[in-house]
Design a protein around this motif. Structure first.
Motif, PDB file in Angstrom:
ATOM      1  N   GLY A 271       0.810  -1.108   0.103  1.00  0.00           N
ATOM      2  CA  GLY A 271       0.093  -0.030  -0.061  1.00  0.00           C
ATOM      3  C   GLY A 271       0.839   1.186  -0.238  1.00  0.00           C
ATOM      4  N   CYS A 272       2.051   1.229  -0.656  1.00  0.00           N
ATOM      5  CA  CYS A 272       2.824   2.427  -0.298  1.00  0.00           C
ATOM      6  C   CYS A 272       3.664   2.760  -1.933  1.00  0.00           C
ATOM      7  CB  CYS A 272       3.937   2.401   0.533  1.00  0.00           C
ATOM      8  SG  CYS A 272       5.091   0.749   0.642  1.00  0.00           S
ATOM      9  N   SER A 273       3.115   2.249  -2.973  1.00  0.00           N
ATOM     10  CA  SER A 273       3.888   2.517  -4.104  1.00  0.00           C
ATOM     11  C   SER A 273       3.999   3.735  -4.487  1.00  0.00           C
ATOM     12  CB  SER A 273       3.203   1.655  -5.164  1.00  0.00           C
ATOM     13  OG  SER A 273       1.764   2.213  -5.471  1.00  0.00           O
ATOM     14  N   GLN A 274       2.886   4.874  -4.168  1.00  0.00           N
ATOM     15  CA  GLN A 274       2.926   6.201  -4.520  1.00  0.00           C
ATOM     16  C   GLN A 274       4.121   6.855  -3.708  1.00  0.00           C
ATOM     17  OE1 GLN A 274       1.702   7.632  -6.956  1.00  0.00           O
ATOM     18  NE2 GLN A 274       0.687   5.937  -7.676  1.00  0.00           N
ATOM     19  N   ARG A 275       3.940   6.417  -2.346  1.00  0.00           N
ATOM     20  CA  ARG A 275       5.141   7.055  -1.433  1.00  0.00           C
ATOM     21  C   ARG A 275       6.656   6.497  -1.748  1.00  0.00           C
ATOM     22  NH1 ARG A 275       4.440   4.531   3.973  1.00  0.00           N
ATOM     23  NH2 ARG A 275       6.318   5.535   4.461  1.00  0.00           N
ATOM     24  N   LEU A 276       6.808   5.284  -2.415  1.00  0.00           N
ATOM     25  CA  LEU A 276       8.003   4.733  -2.841  1.00  0.00           C
ATOM     26  C   LEU A 276       8.414   5.639  -3.953  1.00  0.00           C
ATOM     27  CD1 LEU A 276      10.276   2.726  -2.934  1.00  0.00           C
ATOM     28  CD2 LEU A 276       8.718   1.328  -4.458  1.00  0.00           C
ATOM     29  N   ALA A 277       7.560   5.973  -5.296  1.00  0.00           N
ATOM     30  CA  ALA A 277       7.840   6.647  -6.114  1.00  0.00           C
ATOM     31  C   ALA A 277       8.210   8.125  -5.742  1.00  0.00           C
ATOM     32  CB  ALA A 277       6.684   6.617  -7.187  1.00  0.00           C
ATOM     33  N   GLU A 278       7.538   8.544  -4.707  1.00  0.00           N
ATOM     34  CA  GLU A 278       7.778  10.023  -4.343  1.00  0.00           C
ATOM     35  C   GLU A 278       9.242   9.911  -3.828  1.00  0.00           C
ATOM     36  OE1 GLU A 278       6.132  13.767  -1.593  1.00  0.00           O
ATOM     37  OE2 GLU A 278       5.150  11.550  -1.720  1.00  0.00           O
TER      38      GLU A 278
END
Length: 280
Positions: free
Chosen positions: A217-224
């Motif tokens: 549930g953290c793919s967007q945080r990882l990309a950022e």
């Protein structure tokens, strides 16, 4: 702020060559955190596939073999050797045209005394292989294609457009590690800014990293984090394109797609950034 190379924690997702990469990093004064993101698994029918390829060769029904990777070349030789038929395979391969996507399969084959007739140029992607094949008469030929860890649909389509009869083989598959706990922890550390740099050497590492991040549930945080806080080093255009699919542009891409060049380029980049964090 960016740590200098000697002070940085550098994550490495490479599996087979992780020791070599860690040694290269250590030689430059860095500290590697090696967590494989990929394992290469033979399919249940690997032996059957290898024997089918040998049968086609012995029946003189093949004009060429395309080797996509060193892993695939090694897998074929290993499977046939386990059947006690390696001399027959080598004799038959010497009779036909051998095509390699890059230097790794070529190295494996030459170690067994096999000539390589056609090779792609740097950076050894499908694009360069297609360029090399443009110069070859293929109409009506029967060609065996040893894929990498998944099917290369673009290469197959190209060969079929050239009216090649393609026999496809895949002697290993890319899968996530059986235990993904260390990789999950790395993802959370990347998101939290506890890792300074990330080295990626294949597009499947990128995909697996984000696949697991999606589960967490953290793919967007990882990309950022990879865009703003982590220095990302990528080897080769295919790996870089996979990153860009997730909105990440690597800061470090070496001129030549080799690990030594990659580590040196990362070291130089971090040193240029200056601004070392205060020592604790």
């Amino acid at each position: 702020m960016t740590r200098r190379f000697a002070e940085a924690e550098i994550a490495v997702l490479e599996a087979r060559m992780s020791g070599e990469l860690a040694n290269l990093i250590a030689r430059h004064g860095g500290r590697a955190r090696c967590i494989p993101a990929v394992r290469e698994v033979p399919p249940a029918d690997a032996t059957q596939q290898a024997m089918t390829l040998l049968h086609e060769l012995c029946a003189h029904r093949l004009d060429a073999v395309i080797f996509s990777t060193g892993v695939g070349a090694n897998a074929l030789l290993r499977e046939i050797e386990q059947q006690g038929l390696l001399p027959e395979l080598l004799d038959e391969l010497k009779r036909i045209t051998i095509i390699c996507r890059g230097p790794k399969p070529a190295t494996v084959l030459r170690r067994h005394g096999l000539p390589v007739h056609i090779s792609a140029r740097e950076p050894y992607t499908t694009e360069e292989l297609l360029d090399a094949l443009d110069e070859v008469e293929l109409n009506g030929k029967r060609v065996a294609l040893l894929h990498y860890g998944e099917r290369n649909a673009r290469l197959v389509a190209y060969l079929q457009e050239r009216r090649v009869q393609v026999l496809e083989f895949c002697l290993y598959e890319w899968q996530l590690p059986e235990d993904t706990s260390s990789l999950s922890q790395l993802i959370h550390d990347l998101c939290a800014g506890r890792v300074d740099a990330l080295i990626l050497t294949s597009q499947i590492q990128v995909r697996h990293l984000f696949q697991l991040a999606e589960r967490e549930g953290c793919s967007q945080r990882l990309a950022e984090a990879l865009r703003k806080r982590v220095t990302v080093a990528s080897i080769g255009p295919t790996c870089s394109e996979a990153l860009q699919h997730y909105g990440v542009r690597p800061q470090v891409v070496p001129e030549h797609p080799r690990m030594g060049h990659l580590v040196k380029a990362l070291s130089d980049y971090l040193e240029r950034q200056g601004q070392a964090l205060p020592r604790s």
